[in-house]
Design an enzyme around this catalytic site. Structure first.
Site, PDB file in Angstrom:
ATOM      1  N   TYR A  39      -2.483  -0.494  -4.857  1.00  0.00           N
ATOM      2  CA  TYR A  39      -2.588  -0.485  -3.546  1.00  0.00           C
ATOM      3  C   TYR A  39      -2.343   0.425  -2.694  1.00  0.00           C
ATOM      4  O   TYR A  39      -1.529   1.206  -3.487  1.00  0.00           O
ATOM      5  CB  TYR A  39      -1.714  -1.839  -2.903  1.00  0.00           C
ATOM      6  CG  TYR A  39      -2.439  -3.182  -3.234  1.00  0.00           C
ATOM      7  CD1 TYR A  39      -3.004  -3.951  -2.366  1.00  0.00           C
ATOM      8  CD2 TYR A  39      -1.997  -3.762  -4.509  1.00  0.00           C
ATOM      9  CE1 TYR A  39      -3.517  -4.952  -2.397  1.00  0.00           C
ATOM     10  CE2 TYR A  39      -2.324  -5.054  -4.719  1.00  0.00           C
ATOM     11  CZ  TYR A  39      -3.070  -5.728  -3.523  1.00  0.00           C
ATOM     12  OH  TYR A  39      -3.718  -7.268  -3.797  1.00  0.00           O
ATOM     13  N   ASP A  57      -4.624 -11.131   1.811  1.00  0.00           N
ATOM     14  CA  ASP A  57      -4.335 -11.809   2.896  1.00  0.00           C
ATOM     15  C   ASP A  57      -5.271 -11.442   3.938  1.00  0.00           C
ATOM     16  O   ASP A  57      -6.124 -10.436   3.749  1.00  0.00           O
ATOM     17  CB  ASP A  57      -2.747 -11.657   3.271  1.00  0.00           C
ATOM     18  CG  ASP A  57      -1.791 -12.338   2.138  1.00  0.00           C
ATOM     19  OD1 ASP A  57      -2.138 -13.311   1.674  1.00  0.00           O
ATOM     20  OD2 ASP A  57      -0.744 -11.843   2.269  1.00  0.00           O
TER      21      ASP A  57
END
Length: 247
Positions: A109, A51
């Site tokens: 992540y 994003d």
């Protein structure tokens, strides 16, 4: 011939990875550079979509090229042409059917939370003044590994066919002045990591009980989970592939 590009980027300057109208994306920036070098359109396919504001220490993308190329020279040219926020780590040939997205077997992540105001960290971490109970956060993070359906952490408007993900690692640790959350899974849903972190922070602030994590996941309802934390603290750190795709 098919090639993989291993790249890193600072997401602050981009509206995410994926090409979109009226916004600068990482994918578009790299495709434009390849088009200049090869004098034709060179579409690339990434391992996933980050994003706006999310960073990547490693993202893999593939593209097809007629004939063999000098990968070292191409890497040099791309790094000279691309903005400072994007770096090409390496380029290597893979098998013709290797796919950057579908052949990835794991993604990792990290999310960074700053416990101290730091002008050199404000673009790359979430500054939280209040103290967190990390023991409770890790207890709740362990619960994630007991489930596979994570609809409760997904954006409601998404085109996925399944909400199933297999989380193999989820843990908080302290690195100097930062709290770092590392999570590894075979795949992730849109907004999933930021929603998980937001929920774990609610537990760390003792606004939620650890056992509520079970109820949240079972509900499959996004509104029951915590709010999504800021994108700037999130980094895609690793994408893994089977060795069988290599030549």
């Amino acid at each position: 011939m098919r090639y993989f590009i291993d790249l890193a980027y600072d997401g602050s300057a981009f509206h995410g990875w994926q090409i979109q109208p009226n916004a600068t994306s990482v994918q578009e920036t790299i495709e434009n550079a390849l088009a200049v070098i090869f004098q034709q359109e060179m579409p690339i396919v990434g391992a996933g979509r980050t994003d706006a504001g999310v960073h990547a220490q490693q993202l893999i993308a593939h593209w097809d090229c007629k004939g063999k190329i000098d990968v070292a020279q191409l890497q040099f040219k791309l790094n000279n042409m691309l903005p400072a926020e994007i770096a090409i780590n390496s380029i290597y040939q893979v098998k013709e059917d290797a796919h950057a997205r579908f052949h990835a077997i794991a993604r990792e992540y990290k999310y960074y939370v700053s416990s101290k105001k730091n002008p050199f960290q404000h673009q790359y971490s979430y500054y939280l003044k209040r103290e967190l109970n990390m023991a409770k956060m890790n207890e709740a993070a362990d619960i994630l590994k007991k489930y596979t359906d994570f609809k409760c952490f997904s954006k409601s408007r998404t085109d996925v066919h399944t909400y199933n993900c297999k989380i193999e690692f989820a843990h908080w640790e302290v690195e100097k002045e930062l709290l770092v959350f590392t999570i590894k899974a075979d795949r992730f849903l849109r907004n999933m990591v930021r929603a998980i972190v937001g929920t774990l922070i609610e537990i760390g602030l003792e606004k939620m009980e650890v056992e509520e994590m079970h109820q949240i996941i079972k509900s499959r309802n996004r509104s029951n989970a915590g709010k999504s934390v800021d994108a700037k603290g999130l980094f895609l750190t690793k994408v893994e592939y089977p060795e069988t795709i290599l030549i």
